[in-house]
Design a protein around this motif. Sequence first.
Motif, PDB file in Angstrom:
ATOM      1  N   ASP A   1       0.850  -1.189   0.000  1.00 14.48           N
ATOM      2  CA  ASP A   1       0.000   0.000   0.000  1.00 14.48           C
ATOM      3  C   ASP A   1       0.879   1.230   0.000  1.00 14.48           C
ATOM      4  OD1 ASP A   1       0.917   0.321   2.638  1.00 14.48           O
ATOM      5  OD2 ASP A   1      -0.823  -0.725   3.466  1.00 14.48           O
ATOM      6  N   ALA A   2       0.298   2.364   0.292  1.00 13.21           N
ATOM      7  CA  ALA A   2       1.027   3.628   0.226  1.00 13.21           C
ATOM      8  C   ALA A   2       2.174   3.705   1.217  1.00 13.21           C
ATOM      9  CB  ALA A   2       0.052   4.789   0.468  1.00 13.21           C
ATOM     10  N   THR A   3       2.168   2.839   2.229  1.00 13.66           N
ATOM     11  CA  THR A   3       3.216   2.906   3.263  1.00 13.66           C
ATOM     12  C   THR A   3       4.399   1.998   2.941  1.00 13.66           C
ATOM     13  OG1 THR A   3       2.221   1.122   4.584  1.00 13.66           O
ATOM     14  CG2 THR A   3       1.428   3.372   4.979  1.00 13.66           C
ATOM     15  N   LEU A   4       4.433   1.385   1.754  1.00 12.28           N
ATOM     16  CA  LEU A   4       5.526   0.466   1.416  1.00 12.28           C
ATOM     17  C   LEU A   4       6.870   1.161   1.542  1.00 12.28           C
ATOM     18  CD1 LEU A   4       6.203  -2.407   0.212  1.00 12.28           C
ATOM     19  CD2 LEU A   4       6.373  -1.229  -1.996  1.00 12.28           C
ATOM     20  N   THR A   5       7.783   0.533   2.295  1.00 10.21           N
ATOM     21  CA  THR A   5       9.124   1.081   2.484  1.00 10.21           C
ATOM     22  C   THR A   5      10.127   0.303   1.635  1.00 10.21           C
ATOM     23  OG1 THR A   5       9.617  -0.416   4.328  1.00 10.21           O
ATOM     24  CG2 THR A   5       8.558   1.707   4.861  1.00 10.21           C
ATOM     25  N   ASP A  53      -1.658  -2.678 -10.297  1.00  7.02           N
ATOM     26  CA  ASP A  53      -2.838  -2.127  -9.627  1.00  7.02           C
ATOM     27  C   ASP A  53      -4.003  -3.098  -9.801  1.00  7.02           C
ATOM     28  OD1 ASP A  53      -5.104  -0.652  -8.769  1.00  7.02           O
ATOM     29  OD2 ASP A  53      -4.051   1.220  -9.200  1.00  7.02           O
ATOM     30  N   PRO A  54      -4.541  -3.621  -8.683  1.00  6.05           N
ATOM     31  CA  PRO A  54      -5.631  -4.604  -8.792  1.00  6.05           C
ATOM     32  C   PRO A  54      -7.008  -3.977  -8.975  1.00  6.05           C
ATOM     33  CG  PRO A  54      -5.071  -4.285  -6.493  1.00  6.05           C
ATOM     34  CD  PRO A  54      -4.122  -3.416  -7.284  1.00  6.05           C
ATOM     35  N   ARG A  55      -7.080  -2.655  -9.041  1.00  3.72           N
ATOM     36  CA  ARG A  55      -8.397  -1.999  -9.064  1.00  3.72           C
ATOM     37  C   ARG A  55      -8.609  -1.089 -10.271  1.00  3.72           C
ATOM     38  NH1 ARG A  55      -8.869  -0.061  -2.725  1.00  3.72           N
ATOM     39  NH2 ARG A  55      -8.537  -2.122  -1.779  1.00  3.72           N
ATOM     40  N   GLY A  56      -7.638  -0.946 -11.119  1.00  2.00           N
ATOM     41  CA  GLY A  56      -7.826  -0.063 -12.265  1.00  2.00           C
ATOM     42  C   GLY A  56      -6.517   0.509 -12.741  1.00  2.00           C
ATOM     43  N   HIS A  57      -6.579   1.429 -13.691  1.00  2.00           N
ATOM     44  CA  HIS A  57      -5.401   1.979 -14.335  1.00  2.00           C
ATOM     45  C   HIS A  57      -4.915   3.220 -13.597  1.00  2.00           C
ATOM     46  CE1 HIS A  57      -3.319   3.327 -18.316  1.00  2.00           C
ATOM     47  NE2 HIS A  57      -2.520   3.330 -17.277  1.00  2.00           N
ATOM     48  N   THR A  58      -3.715   3.141 -13.041  1.00  2.00           N
ATOM     49  CA  THR A  58      -3.064   4.304 -12.454  1.00  2.00           C
ATOM     50  C   THR A  58      -1.685   4.461 -13.088  1.00  2.00           C
ATOM     51  OG1 THR A  58      -2.161   2.959 -10.651  1.00  2.00           O
ATOM     52  CG2 THR A  58      -4.252   4.068 -10.257  1.00  2.00           C
ATOM     53  N   GLY A  59      -1.084   5.610 -12.896  1.00  2.00           N
ATOM     54  CA  GLY A  59       0.167   5.912 -13.587  1.00  2.00           C
ATOM     55  C   GLY A  59       1.404   5.284 -13.010  1.00  2.00           C
ATOM     56  N   ASN A  60       1.382   4.815 -11.784  1.00  2.00           N
ATOM     57  CA  ASN A  60       2.587   4.317 -11.134  1.00  2.00           C
ATOM     58  C   ASN A  60       2.689   2.793 -11.116  1.00  2.00           C
ATOM     59  OD1 ASN A  60       3.827   6.752 -10.525  1.00  2.00           O
ATOM     60  ND2 ASN A  60       2.656   7.022  -8.634  1.00  2.00           N
ATOM     61  N   THR A  61       1.909   2.125 -11.920  1.00  2.00           N
ATOM     62  CA  THR A  61       1.997   0.671 -12.001  1.00  2.00           C
ATOM     63  C   THR A  61       2.257   0.265 -13.450  1.00  2.00           C
ATOM     64  OG1 THR A  61      -0.415   0.584 -12.145  1.00  2.00           O
ATOM     65  CG2 THR A  61       0.552   0.191  -9.986  1.00  2.00           C
ATOM     66  N   VAL A  62       2.745  -0.967 -13.621  1.00  2.00           N
ATOM     67  CA  VAL A  62       3.119  -1.431 -14.958  1.00  2.00           C
ATOM     68  C   VAL A  62       2.069  -2.337 -15.579  1.00  2.00           C
ATOM     69  CG1 VAL A  62       5.589  -1.241 -14.476  1.00  2.00           C
ATOM     70  CG2 VAL A  62       4.411  -3.413 -14.009  1.00  2.00           C
ATOM     71  N   ALA A  63       1.116  -2.785 -14.769  1.00  2.00           N
ATOM     72  CA  ALA A  63       0.050  -3.655 -15.264  1.00  2.00           C
ATOM     73  C   ALA A  63      -1.183  -3.425 -14.397  1.00  2.00           C
ATOM     74  CB  ALA A  63       0.477  -5.119 -15.208  1.00  2.00           C
ATOM     75  N   TRP A  64      -2.354  -3.865 -14.931  1.00  2.00           N
ATOM     76  CA  TRP A  64      -3.603  -3.547 -14.250  1.00  2.00           C
ATOM     77  C   TRP A  64      -4.579  -4.705 -14.333  1.00  2.00           C
ATOM     78  CZ3 TRP A  64      -1.398  -0.801 -18.244  1.00  2.00           C
ATOM     79  CH2 TRP A  64      -0.636   0.296 -17.854  1.00  2.00           C
ATOM     80  N   VAL A  65      -5.404  -4.829 -13.297  1.00  2.00           N
ATOM     81  CA  VAL A  65      -6.556  -5.726 -13.314  1.00  2.00           C
ATOM     82  C   VAL A  65      -7.768  -4.833 -13.541  1.00  2.00           C
ATOM     83  CG1 VAL A  65      -7.868  -7.471 -12.070  1.00  2.00           C
ATOM     84  CG2 VAL A  65      -5.397  -7.250 -11.677  1.00  2.00           C
ATOM     85  N   LEU A  66      -8.477  -5.058 -14.659  1.00  2.00           N
ATOM     86  CA  LEU A  66      -9.500  -4.117 -15.092  1.00  2.00           C
ATOM     87  C   LEU A  66     -10.855  -4.789 -15.276  1.00  2.00           C
ATOM     88  CD1 LEU A  66      -7.365  -2.361 -17.852  1.00  2.00           C
ATOM     89  CD2 LEU A  66      -7.848  -1.478 -15.555  1.00  2.00           C
ATOM     90  N   ALA A  67     -11.884  -4.084 -14.931  1.00  2.00           N
ATOM     91  CA  ALA A  67     -13.236  -4.525 -15.275  1.00  2.00           C
ATOM     92  C   ALA A  67     -13.352  -4.569 -16.796  1.00  2.00           C
ATOM     93  CB  ALA A  67     -14.267  -3.564 -14.680  1.00  2.00           C
ATOM     94  N   PRO A  68     -14.237  -5.403 -17.324  1.00  2.00           N
ATOM     95  CA  PRO A  68     -14.321  -5.542 -18.789  1.00  2.00           C
ATOM     96  C   PRO A  68     -14.432  -4.224 -19.540  1.00  2.00           C
ATOM     97  CG  PRO A  68     -15.595  -7.271 -17.740  1.00  2.00           C
ATOM     98  CD  PRO A  68     -15.144  -6.357 -16.641  1.00  2.00           C
ATOM     99  N   GLU A  69     -15.300  -3.338 -19.070  1.00  2.00           N
ATOM    100  CA  GLU A  69     -15.474  -2.072 -19.794  1.00  2.00           C
ATOM    101  C   GLU A  69     -14.208  -1.211 -19.730  1.00  2.00           C
ATOM    102  OE1 GLU A  69     -17.442  -1.717 -15.698  1.00  2.00           O
ATOM    103  OE2 GLU A  69     -17.280  -3.192 -17.320  1.00  2.00           O
ATOM    104  N   PRO A  81      -0.666   3.378  -6.053  1.00  2.00           N
ATOM    105  CA  PRO A  81       0.448   3.666  -5.151  1.00  2.00           C
ATOM    106  C   PRO A  81       1.047   5.051  -5.403  1.00  2.00           C
ATOM    107  CG  PRO A  81       1.188   2.256  -6.931  1.00  2.00           C
ATOM    108  CD  PRO A  81      -0.302   2.370  -7.074  1.00  2.00           C
ATOM    109  N   PRO A  82       1.462   5.751  -4.356  1.00  2.00           N
ATOM    110  CA  PRO A  82       2.152   7.029  -4.547  1.00  2.00           C
ATOM    111  C   PRO A  82       3.537   6.801  -5.160  1.00  2.00           C
ATOM    112  CG  PRO A  82       2.204   6.398  -2.239  1.00  2.00           C
ATOM    113  CD  PRO A  82       1.324   5.392  -2.935  1.00  2.00           C
ATOM    114  N   ASP A  83       4.167   7.884  -5.584  1.00  2.00           N
ATOM    115  CA  ASP A  83       5.467   7.788  -6.255  1.00  2.00           C
ATOM    116  C   ASP A  83       6.482   7.024  -5.412  1.00  2.00           C
ATOM    117  OD1 ASP A  83       4.357   9.260  -8.254  1.00  2.00           O
ATOM    118  OD2 ASP A  83       5.433  11.121  -7.801  1.00  2.00           O
ATOM    119  N   ALA A  84       6.543   7.324  -4.121  1.00  2.00           N
ATOM    120  CA  ALA A  84       7.579   6.719  -3.269  1.00  2.00           C
ATOM    121  C   ALA A  84       7.393   5.206  -3.173  1.00  2.00           C
ATOM    122  CB  ALA A  84       7.543   7.343  -1.880  1.00  2.00           C
TER     123      ALA A  84
END
Length: 622
Positions: A12-16, A53-69, A36-39
């Motif tokens: 999550d966002a607290t990953l060190t 990202d298991p919930r949709g498309h964000t800019g800081n991940t390399v792959a995504w789990v997406l709903a069909p639409e 996830p945030p940049d850090a």
Amino acid sequence: MTVTFCRRAFGDATLTAAKAGALRAAGCTAIEMADPPDAAASHALTAGLLPVDPRGHTGNTVAWVLAPEDALTEHDAGIPGWRITVAHDGPRTHVLDALSRAEAAFLRTTTEQLDAAVSLCSLPTIRASVSIACADLDSAVAAVASGATDLLIGAWDDAQIGALREEIGPTRLVERTAFPMAVEIDEAREVFSRPELKAYLDLIDGHGAARPRYEWAPGKDMAPPVPEHRLSAQWNDAPWRDGDAADSLDHVQPAIAEILERSLAGAAPSRDEVETLFWARGAEVEVIARVADQIRERTVGDTVTYVINRNINYTNQCYFRCGFCGFSKGPRSLNLRGTPYMLEVHEVVHRSVEAAERGATEVCLQGGIHPDYTGDFYVDVLEAIKKRLPDMHVHGFTPLEVWQGAETLEVSVRDFLTRLRDAGLGTLPGTAAEVLDDRVREHLCPDKIRTSEWAEVMITAHELGLRATSTLMCGHIDGPRSWANHIEVLRDIQRRTGGFTEFVPLPFVHMGSPIYLQGRARPGPTWDEVVLLHAVPRIALDGLIDNIQASWVKLGLEGGARLLAAGCNDLGGTLMNENISRASGASHGQLATPEELEAAARSMGRTPVRRSTTYEVLETFA
């Protein structure tokens, strides 16, 4: 049937940085984090974890789990399907439409929906694997039995992975990263940032699968990562390491078995069949090595050859910009090259005389291409050596040096090669080939001669009576397709001329290589790839090139000796001052004595033979 699995973690966002490092050390290759945030994303990538990202498309991940639409939306935006997992959610028609149009890599399903997912992914043209999370061994085995082809697991250790492999029996088990296998590196290069590309390339082998976890790499002063009775290091659990090596065609896929059966009967594999062999894994690698060794035995017997020679690298200055080369440039922190130098002709002659006094029958001349060099330099060196040592065989000047020498003198390649031959050149080294696939060369050595130009030099040299070695540098941005293309080029030339004396795979030494340090290449081939890159050419070149050499400079004497069981019959030369591999970070010595090479051959139950450059027997040892 092939089943893949991915060892994933959750963050999550607290990953060190420390937590990310611990997860990678435990074996994970991917980490699922929602937006996830940049850090946090940076910590993951630095540790070698690919953020998903298991919930949709964000800019800081390399792959995504997406709903069909959402999968359709991302496809329309140009996101490639190998980065998309479709969530098994909603009407069947919507899920199918997303799988079909987005060309998604995975359909993530649940136990309750597994049968429906298998049905969807079995439809024609659907590429997705049925992917399901498994909490333990029993659930994983049950999922495979029900048709799942991709398993999401946690940080399972070697024993748990081994138990899974044993339980699913003949099914081929392959570990993946966040992505499916066989993603083209050209595609990854286009869409990833430099940190993302580096994290990905550090994780994968030439197949795009997850690399085995061991410290060994070409150039490191380490024993091969396999027990003495095995050749594949694909797995590290006790049943694998303690078990018997695979030795029959029953251990390979039918397509591979058919190719090997025909090869043993003397029918050469096609170019596409050569690529199929390069895709082998695990037990298949051992079976291919065994077949290669049978072909070696009937071709050259049980002798292992070597030559007493000296490498003379006359300059480490070069105006070409090969991304892999640590010889003429690279990180000064490795302190491997020292200051720039250029040997005078009299010093090259002096080193040749020293080599002759130590029993050498060959001097090998290679170096950078100094901006002041013209073709006259190469001729002057030859004439000076032959004047002082008329019986010394000079093995020198790569096709790149020949091409550049001809250009600087404004003469044809044929005329320049004739001049070199008449000045005393004996044979040409097959280096500067790297990988004879221009799609790879464009990024690996963009200003170097192309495949056709390399072939032009070699064919012309052979027509003029000059024989040559052939090589393949492997384990950087290449893979089964480019390896097969390379072998096909060599076969084409050899069928025309018969001028190659040997084939020498050169595993990429990554530690001081600029292209690796810039995050643009893999960290060398895996051990299994090294085995394949010696065994498959023995099979493919049967009847064309009799001698397959293992490079102790890249692999160490122990590593080279192990490959004598995978189709090799030659250990190269003593070298006495090999600098090029050292400059890229290799730890192996700059000299192997005749006694060490002979001992390496005997350690594998073989008879050592001292040879000339062109494989004439000079002395046989009991």
